[in-house]
Enzyme design. Sequence first.
Site, PDB file in Angstrom:
ATOM      1  N   CYS A   1       0.820  -1.224   0.000  1.00 41.43           N
ATOM      2  CA  CYS A   1       0.000   0.000   0.000  1.00 41.43           C
ATOM      3  C   CYS A   1       0.853   1.273   0.000  1.00 41.43           C
ATOM      4  O   CYS A   1       0.340   2.356  -0.291  1.00 41.43           O
ATOM      5  CB  CYS A   1      -0.924   0.021   1.198  1.00 41.43           C
ATOM      6  SG  CYS A   1      -1.939  -1.452   1.331  1.00 41.43           S
TER       7      CYS A   1
ATOM      8  N   HIS B   1      -3.196   7.142   3.163  1.00 39.02           N
ATOM      9  CA  HIS B   1      -3.634   5.825   2.688  1.00 39.02           C
ATOM     10  C   HIS B   1      -4.986   5.525   3.345  1.00 39.02           C
ATOM     11  O   HIS B   1      -5.184   5.763   4.540  1.00 39.02           O
ATOM     12  CB  HIS B   1      -2.589   4.780   3.086  1.00 39.02           C
ATOM     13  CG  HIS B   1      -3.029   3.379   2.829  1.00 39.02           C
ATOM     14  ND1 HIS B   1      -3.605   2.997   1.645  1.00 39.02           N
ATOM     15  CD2 HIS B   1      -2.990   2.263   3.622  1.00 39.02           C
ATOM     16  CE1 HIS B   1      -3.894   1.708   1.707  1.00 39.02           C
ATOM     17  NE2 HIS B   1      -3.541   1.243   2.894  1.00 39.02           N
TER      18      HIS B   1
ATOM     19  N   ASN C   1     -10.247  -0.134   0.912  1.00 42.34           N
ATOM     20  CA  ASN C   1      -8.788  -0.083   0.791  1.00 42.34           C
ATOM     21  C   ASN C   1      -8.385  -0.643  -0.582  1.00 42.34           C
ATOM     22  O   ASN C   1      -8.504  -1.842  -0.826  1.00 42.34           O
ATOM     23  CB  ASN C   1      -8.177  -0.915   1.923  1.00 42.34           C
ATOM     24  CG  ASN C   1      -6.663  -0.874   1.930  1.00 42.34           C
ATOM     25  OD1 ASN C   1      -6.041  -0.451   0.954  1.00 42.34           O
ATOM     26  ND2 ASN C   1      -6.071  -1.323   3.012  1.00 42.34           N
TER      27      ASN C   1
END
Length: 347
Positions: A120, A256, A286
């Site tokens: 990520c 994020h 996500n």
Amino acid sequence: MPETSPSRPAVGITALGAYTPPNVVTNADFEKRLDTTDEWIFSRTGIRERRFSAPDEFSSDMGVRAVNDLVRRFPDALEGVDTVICATGTPDALFPATAALIAGQVGLRGTAAFDVSSACSGFVYACSVAQGLIMSGTAKKVLVVSAEVLTKIVDQSDRGIAVLFGDGGGAVVIEEVPAGYGFESFVLGADSAGADSLYIRCIADHLPSGRPMEQFTYMNGREVFKFAVRVLGDSGHQAMQKAGLTSKDVDWLIPHQANIRIIEAACERFGIPMDKTVVNLDRYGNTSAATVPLALTEAYDDGRIKDGQQLLMVAFGGGLSWGASTMKWYDSALHKAKRQAEVAVSV
Ligand code: UT7
């Protein structure tokens, strides 16, 4: 001291775009097939819905569509691109690089093309690599694409992980920008002490710790949560410090998008209010390396991010890894329109 100096070119983002697949999967959809509730998912994560790619869509498809969206907004943006970097934890294949597959499909033949694997945190890592290539003179114009299909590699029958992830892509063009704009600092890191907390099995059947790897994506949510709160705060502060900034200077925090509670905790540590923070995980969940460019594109689109504003991007993920960056936003479309207006007046 900022990392940029008069002797080094200023490098920044001059075009951007994003893509999410049309198939919306809501918390109510999960309620129908898993032992979970909308109340649990929303209160523990902040997610209401996410997008799922079709069975025959992969990361290169997410990437190509994000690049197409970029070209729709910035029609000349791919002219002169000499390097394509794809940040992905879900590449189409181990090789060729997903970047190479994307490059060919968006009409870029013969460019350098490679993937950055940093889960990520991948988008921030890839932007830093792009800046380095340009500063060293190796590249002039870099297309950075984040492209992910996490829903294909998480166990859809495991309520602890299935509800968190969605698919999507984001793309930016990185090149020299006028002095005073662009990236000011990067902070990157990884600590394999946390490798066992979040991984996707590929070739090896065990981790360096000796632990056998699970078949599906594995995550120790509580461990990753604690790590995330710590590193987002620490790396964000370090990035601001490197750029000679404090949190009061930050117009927009772009974190994020993994869990609203992680974002709130980071905001509290930074002293940055939530209304200066770009959040879209309620609609996309996500999307791993794609969350930051998706959020960036959305906030640019709706006019929140404006020319000259100070941005702070922070990300964390498997590795365990982290990446933070500060940047002064250069609105290339605004400057182009200004130049055209000046030319029109002078003729
Ligand atoms: O991009 C990086 C990727 N990952 C992350 O950022 C994840 C970071 N971690 C998190 O976001 C959170 O830890 C989670 C959202 C994954 C979990 O939230 P939590 O508050 O840490 O919950 P927990 O894991 O401590 O679980 C609490 C309870 C457990 O039940 P018991 O043992 O208390 O009876 C779980 O089994 O919640 C249960 N649970 C669920 N219940 C309903 C776990 N998932 C679900 C679910 N629906 N979907």
